[in-house]
Write a protein that holds these residues in place. Structure first.
Motif, mmCIF file in Angstrom:
data_model
loop_
_atom_site.group_PDB
_atom_site.id
_atom_site.type_symbol
_atom_site.label_atom_id
_atom_site.label_comp_id
_atom_site.label_asym_id
_atom_site.label_seq_id
_atom_site.Cartn_x
_atom_site.Cartn_y
_atom_site.Cartn_z
ATOM 1 N N MET A 175 0.884 -1.166 0.023
ATOM 2 C CA MET A 175 -0.012 -0.024 -0.026
ATOM 3 C C MET A 175 0.743 1.193 -0.028
ATOM 4 N N PRO A 176 0.645 2.216 -0.731
ATOM 5 C CA PRO A 176 1.478 3.453 -0.829
ATOM 6 C C PRO A 176 1.146 4.274 0.319
ATOM 7 N N THR A 177 2.074 4.855 0.943
ATOM 8 C CA THR A 177 2.276 5.642 2.065
ATOM 9 C C THR A 177 3.147 6.837 1.971
ATOM 10 N N PHE A 178 2.797 8.084 2.898
ATOM 11 C CA PHE A 178 3.818 8.920 3.125
ATOM 12 C C PHE A 178 3.530 9.484 4.448
ATOM 13 N N ASP A 179 4.599 10.415 5.036
ATOM 14 C CA ASP A 179 4.596 10.815 6.257
ATOM 15 C C ASP A 179 4.423 12.471 6.106
ATOM 16 N N ILE A 180 3.700 12.980 7.047
ATOM 17 C CA ILE A 180 3.372 14.413 7.211
ATOM 18 C C ILE A 180 4.291 14.740 8.515
ATOM 19 N N VAL A 181 5.242 15.738 8.091
ATOM 20 C CA VAL A 181 6.004 16.083 9.343
ATOM 21 C C VAL A 181 6.486 17.499 9.422
ATOM 22 N N SER A 182 7.022 18.098 10.389
ATOM 23 C CA SER A 182 7.369 19.509 10.686
ATOM 24 C C SER A 182 8.577 19.607 11.019
ATOM 25 N N LYS A 183 9.651 19.785 10.141
ATOM 26 C CA LYS A 183 11.030 19.826 10.508
ATOM 27 C C LYS A 183 11.805 20.809 10.119
ATOM 28 N N ILE A 184 12.613 21.515 10.882
ATOM 29 C CA ILE A 184 13.632 22.573 10.270
ATOM 30 C C ILE A 184 14.904 22.071 10.142
ATOM 31 N N ASP A 185 15.621 22.353 9.157
ATOM 32 C CA ASP A 185 17.149 21.973 9.034
ATOM 33 C C ASP A 185 18.046 22.665 9.816
ATOM 34 N N GLY A 186 18.661 22.231 10.858
ATOM 35 C CA GLY A 186 19.587 22.692 11.812
ATOM 36 C C GLY A 186 20.674 23.679 11.303
ATOM 37 N N GLN A 187 21.218 23.214 10.463
ATOM 38 C CA GLN A 187 22.427 23.835 9.828
ATOM 39 C C GLN A 187 21.980 25.106 9.082
ATOM 40 N N THR A 188 20.803 25.082 8.329
ATOM 41 C CA THR A 188 20.241 26.178 7.712
ATOM 42 C C THR A 188 19.840 27.279 8.606
ATOM 43 N N LEU A 189 19.095 26.796 9.719
ATOM 44 C CA LEU A 189 18.611 27.658 10.614
ATOM 45 C C LEU A 189 19.707 28.455 11.262
ATOM 46 N N ASP A 190 20.969 27.709 11.441
ATOM 47 C CA ASP A 190 22.194 28.157 12.104
ATOM 48 C C ASP A 190 22.773 29.410 11.196
ATOM 49 N N ASN A 191 22.860 29.200 9.989
ATOM 50 C CA ASN A 191 23.068 30.085 9.067
ATOM 51 C C ASN A 191 22.374 31.337 8.772
ATOM 52 N N ALA A 192 21.113 31.121 9.000
ATOM 53 C CA ALA A 192 20.110 31.905 8.837
ATOM 54 C C ALA A 192 20.326 33.071 10.177
ATOM 55 N N MET A 239 1.696 8.987 14.522
ATOM 56 C CA MET A 239 2.944 8.191 15.019
ATOM 57 C C MET A 239 3.858 9.167 15.720
ATOM 58 N N ASP A 240 3.972 9.295 17.003
ATOM 59 C CA ASP A 240 4.859 10.017 17.736
ATOM 60 C C ASP A 240 4.579 11.747 17.206
ATOM 61 N N ASP A 241 5.548 12.347 16.496
ATOM 62 C CA ASP A 241 5.409 13.477 15.934
ATOM 63 C C ASP A 241 5.286 13.795 14.532
ATOM 64 N N GLN A 242 4.684 12.920 13.728
ATOM 65 C CA GLN A 242 4.279 12.741 12.562
ATOM 66 C C GLN A 242 2.933 11.982 12.237
ATOM 67 N N VAL A 243 2.394 12.313 10.953
ATOM 68 C CA VAL A 243 1.335 11.579 10.539
ATOM 69 C C VAL A 243 1.343 10.742 9.458
ATOM 70 N N ARG A 244 1.076 9.336 9.446
ATOM 71 C CA ARG A 244 1.379 8.625 8.515
ATOM 72 C C ARG A 244 -0.039 8.672 7.749
ATOM 73 N N VAL A 245 0.054 8.633 6.310
ATOM 74 C CA VAL A 245 -1.256 8.342 5.419
ATOM 75 C C VAL A 245 -1.011 7.315 4.540
ATOM 76 N N GLN A 246 -2.325 6.508 4.555
ATOM 77 C CA GLN A 246 -1.873 5.234 3.662
ATOM 78 C C GLN A 246 -3.162 5.375 2.725
ATOM 79 N N PRO A 268 5.011 24.739 9.367
ATOM 80 C CA PRO A 268 5.214 24.238 8.102
ATOM 81 C C PRO A 268 5.032 22.782 8.157
ATOM 82 N N LEU A 269 4.829 22.287 7.175
ATOM 83 C CA LEU A 269 4.571 20.876 6.925
ATOM 84 C C LEU A 269 5.573 20.561 5.784
ATOM 85 N N GLN A 270 5.984 19.456 5.766
ATOM 86 C CA GLN A 270 6.797 18.505 4.686
ATOM 87 C C GLN A 270 6.030 17.409 4.593
ATOM 88 N N TYR A 271 6.207 16.633 3.278
ATOM 89 C CA TYR A 271 5.779 15.528 2.969
ATOM 90 C C TYR A 271 6.900 14.582 2.521
#
Length: 163
Positions: A1-18, A126-133, A155-158
């Motif tokens: 079955m096809p699945t994907f996860d919906i998460v919300s993460k910020i790249d630490g290195q990019t944030l540090d640079n900003a 699932m913990d700090d993300q949402v799995r969609v099937q 912000p959401l990432q897939y």
């Protein structure tokens, strides 16, 4: 079955640079001449601490951080602006938290929105993300389009699209 996860993460290195670029930008400005302003990022707790003399300078620092984040392709919705706290002397301190992961309320809103849409998909927290099937990838793409239209104040990432 096809699945994907919906998460919300910020790249630490990019944030540090900003943050570093915003810090240089602020400290080189004329209106911050002879200022004791500091901007620090705690990488472990993802908290930006701003200490300066007055509200006007705090607002200018916030604007500089937001503009730098946008230029680095980071979503400013990930920032949670706290209240100003009086620090030592005439200084004001503000802590800006960076949201990592989906909190339970936001995850529940996302799952409810997906279920109310009538699409034939299964969404689970699932913990700090949402799995969609789903049985078809087209349904998953419809869920992504649905989530992009909505504003969940984060912000959401897939990620992890699997067949």
């Amino acid at each position: 079955m096809p699945t994907f996860d919906i998460v919300s993460k910020i790249d630490g290195q990019t944030l540090d640079n900003a943050i570093n670029i915003a810090k240089k930008e602020i400290l080189n400005r004329y209106d911050f001449n002879d200022s004791k302003s500091t901007i620090e990022l705690d990488k472990k707790t993802n908290v930006i601490t701003v200490v300066t003399e007055n509200d006007m300078r705090i607002k200018a620092i916030q604007d500089a951080i937001i503009s730098r984040m946008v230029k680095q392709q980071l979503d400013p919705k990930a920032m949670d602006f706290g209240k100003e706290i009086a620090a030592s002397g005439n200084m004001i301190r503000k802590e800006i938290k960076i949201k990592q992961g989906l909190d339970q309320d936001t995850a529940k809103k996302i799952v409810k929105k997906i279920k109310d849409s009538g699409l034939k998909v299964q969404a689970s927290i699932m913990d700090d993300q949402v799995r969609v099937q789903a049985k078809k990838i087209d349904d998953l793409q419809a869920v992504i389009a649905l989530c992009r239209k909505e504003s969940f104040d984060q912000p959401l990432q897939y990620i992890n699209m699997r067949d």
